[in-house]
Design an enzyme around this catalytic site. Structure first.
Site, PDB file in Angstrom:
ATOM      1  N   HIS A  60       0.810  -1.063   0.276  1.00  0.00           N
ATOM      2  CA  HIS A  60      -0.021  -0.019  -0.006  1.00  0.00           C
ATOM      3  C   HIS A  60       0.782   1.197  -0.010  1.00  0.00           C
ATOM      4  O   HIS A  60       2.232   1.182   0.237  1.00  0.00           O
ATOM      5  CB  HIS A  60      -1.057  -0.058   1.147  1.00  0.00           C
ATOM      6  N   TYR A 124       2.509   8.523  12.016  1.00  0.00           N
ATOM      7  CA  TYR A 124       1.956   7.247  11.771  1.00  0.00           C
ATOM      8  C   TYR A 124       2.513   6.791  10.435  1.00  0.00           C
ATOM      9  O   TYR A 124       2.889   5.535  10.262  1.00  0.00           O
ATOM     10  CB  TYR A 124       0.352   7.627  11.425  1.00  0.00           C
ATOM     11  N   GLN A 128       4.501   3.493   9.644  1.00  0.00           N
ATOM     12  CA  GLN A 128       4.206   2.254   8.563  1.00  0.00           C
ATOM     13  C   GLN A 128       5.286   1.988   7.621  1.00  0.00           C
ATOM     14  O   GLN A 128       5.586   0.910   7.472  1.00  0.00           O
ATOM     15  CB  GLN A 128       3.095   2.806   7.814  1.00  0.00           C
TER      16      GLN A 128
END
Length: 142
Positions: A60, A124, A128
């Site tokens: 992603h 965040y 990731q």
């Protein structure tokens, strides 16, 4: 980030966007990851979209972006995913099958950045990216 302006408008339109390759295939690694990052950066510059933070993970991509109010989020994502697919296939024709022309899945996740701080979103995204780097290291180790 300070407010930006158009000829008659002051604005601060920030979004956190997550999108995935078709079937969430884990194909964003190695040189393709570098290519995708470069392509996304180039396409954002063409539309005057500022990338605040971003990470291309194995399955992603995350973006924190400031999009001018004259561009809707849906039209921007259509542009970004459509043009990036063409550019990826130009660089990596082996990724394209003759039956499946799409590189990215149809949908995406988007949220406005307003209830949380830019730093929280940046943190965040960095977490990731770090998790993705660890996965890459584990998958290449024997």
């Amino acid at each position: 980030m300070d407010n930006k302006s158009l000829s008659h408008t002051k604005w601060k339109c920030q979004y956190h966007i997550v999108f995935i390759p078709k079937y969430r295939k884990k194909q964003l690694y190695g040189q393709i990851k570098v290519d995708v990052r470069e392509i996304i950066s180039t396409l954002c510059k063409y539309k005057d979209v500022e990338i605040i933070a971003g990470a291309v993970c194995e399955d992603h991509a995350h973006l924190s972006v400031a999009i001018p109010p004259k561009i809707s989020i849906s039209s921007f994502m259509g542009y970004l995913k459509g043009k990036s697919t063409l550019m990826i296939y130009d660089r990596r024709p082996e990724l394209q099958s003759k039956w499946n022309k799409a590189f990215w899945a149809r949908g995406y996740y988007v949220e406005t950045i307003g209830n949380i701080t830019e730093d929280a979103v940046r943190k965040y995204i960095n977490e990731q990216a770090e998790e993705s780097r660890k996965e890459d290291a584990r998958s290449t180790a024997f």
